[in-house]
Design a protein around this motif. Sequence first.
Motif, short mmCIF file in Angstrom:
data_model
loop_
_atom_site.label_atom_id
_atom_site.label_comp_id
_atom_site.label_asym_id
_atom_site.label_seq_id
_atom_site.Cartn_x
_atom_site.Cartn_y
_atom_site.Cartn_z
N ALA A 36 -2.56 5.74 -8.60
CA ALA A 36 -1.52 4.79 -8.97
C ALA A 36 -1.07 5.14 -10.38
O ALA A 36 -1.88 5.11 -11.31
CB ALA A 36 -2.05 3.36 -8.92
N PHE A 48 -1.09 6.11 -3.66
CA PHE A 48 -0.48 4.78 -3.74
C PHE A 48 0.98 4.99 -4.16
O PHE A 48 1.88 4.84 -3.36
CB PHE A 48 -1.25 3.89 -4.72
CG PHE A 48 -0.74 2.47 -4.77
CD1 PHE A 48 -0.75 1.67 -3.64
CD2 PHE A 48 -0.24 1.94 -5.95
CE1 PHE A 48 -0.28 0.36 -3.68
CE2 PHE A 48 0.22 0.63 -6.00
CZ PHE A 48 0.20 -0.16 -4.87
N GLY A 92 2.97 2.02 -10.45
CA GLY A 92 1.87 1.84 -9.51
C GLY A 92 0.72 1.05 -10.09
O GLY A 92 -0.05 0.41 -9.36
N THR A 127 0.84 -1.19 0.00
CA THR A 127 0.00 0.00 0.00
C THR A 127 0.88 1.24 0.00
O THR A 127 2.11 1.14 0.02
CB THR A 127 -0.97 0.00 1.20
OG1 THR A 127 -1.97 1.01 1.00
CG2 THR A 127 -0.23 0.24 2.51
N GLY A 128 0.24 2.41 -0.06
CA GLY A 128 0.97 3.66 -0.03
C GLY A 128 0.62 4.47 1.21
O GLY A 128 -0.43 4.26 1.82
N ALA A 163 -9.04 6.15 -5.59
CA ALA A 163 -7.95 5.67 -6.45
C ALA A 163 -8.19 6.02 -7.91
O ALA A 163 -9.33 6.06 -8.38
CB ALA A 163 -7.80 4.16 -6.30
N VAL A 192 -4.86 -0.19 -2.85
CA VAL A 192 -4.59 1.04 -3.62
C VAL A 192 -5.38 2.18 -2.98
O VAL A 192 -6.59 2.31 -3.20
CB VAL A 192 -4.95 0.85 -5.10
CG1 VAL A 192 -4.54 2.08 -5.91
CG2 VAL A 192 -4.29 -0.40 -5.66
N ASN A 193 -4.68 2.98 -2.21
CA ASN A 193 -5.33 4.01 -1.39
C ASN A 193 -5.52 5.34 -2.09
O ASN A 193 -6.19 6.23 -1.55
CB ASN A 193 -4.52 4.23 -0.10
CG ASN A 193 -3.07 4.56 -0.41
OD1 ASN A 193 -2.41 3.83 -1.13
ND2 ASN A 193 -2.58 5.65 0.15
#
Length: 252
Positions: A103, A60, A107, A54-55, A123, A99-100
């Motif tokens: 991306a 992300f 990503g 995750t980011g 996202a 995936v917060n």
Amino acid sequence: MAENITLNTVERVTTLTISRPAKRNAITQDMYAAMADALETYTRSDDSRAFVITGAEDYFTAGNDLQGFAMGSRGDEVPPVTRFLAAISTCPKPLIAAVNGPAIGVGVTMLLHCDLIIASDTATFSTPFVQLGLVPEAASSLLLPATVGMAVANDMLLANRVLASDEAVRFGLVSRLIPFADLMAETAKVAAQLANAAPNSMLKSKSLIRQGREQVAAQMEKESILFAEQLNSPEFAEVIAARQQKRMPDFT
């Protein structure tokens, strides 16, 4: 563990967080090395049976740190990014992406090697390789058309179409869509389910599902050769110069 990459293992679930929020979690060579180390350790370890990527905060990852790539290789026998892509593409154990947020580039392409992709409603997904004077990576030229269909893949890879989260679900890139506030809690539940499953059954099932992907390594190698050529090209140099000068690239 390198700065900007954090690892936490709880009840056989390892969570790797890309944590460089000041740079939208853009990934440097050192970060790739740390991510490769983590995945290689996870593959060998009996202490972890599910792996989450995750980011930090609301991104992300913005993809590769272009300034780092522009500086060229440091002479490593195997470049860190190559080690990471090999590790994520061949990992026999379950991989989950949470995936917060946005991306971009790698990503997105790393998601094509994950088994479950859980995305927040904030996202977005984009692959601006051509706009950067580069080419697709991580076998995405093979895997993205197989995942979302040729028409959408062309739109993303050639015209840099940005997919919203609901579109990513509809086209099959994302497994589940969760409100941002609930993303990590829902991911933890799914990861625990995978970590507590019969381990040999999990390994064998993933192996069966991944049958027919023998082309992946060969496609990744083709892409890496062309990617390296483009990194040394006048087109990529123009992209970097334009960014530094805060103008649009001129490819005429």
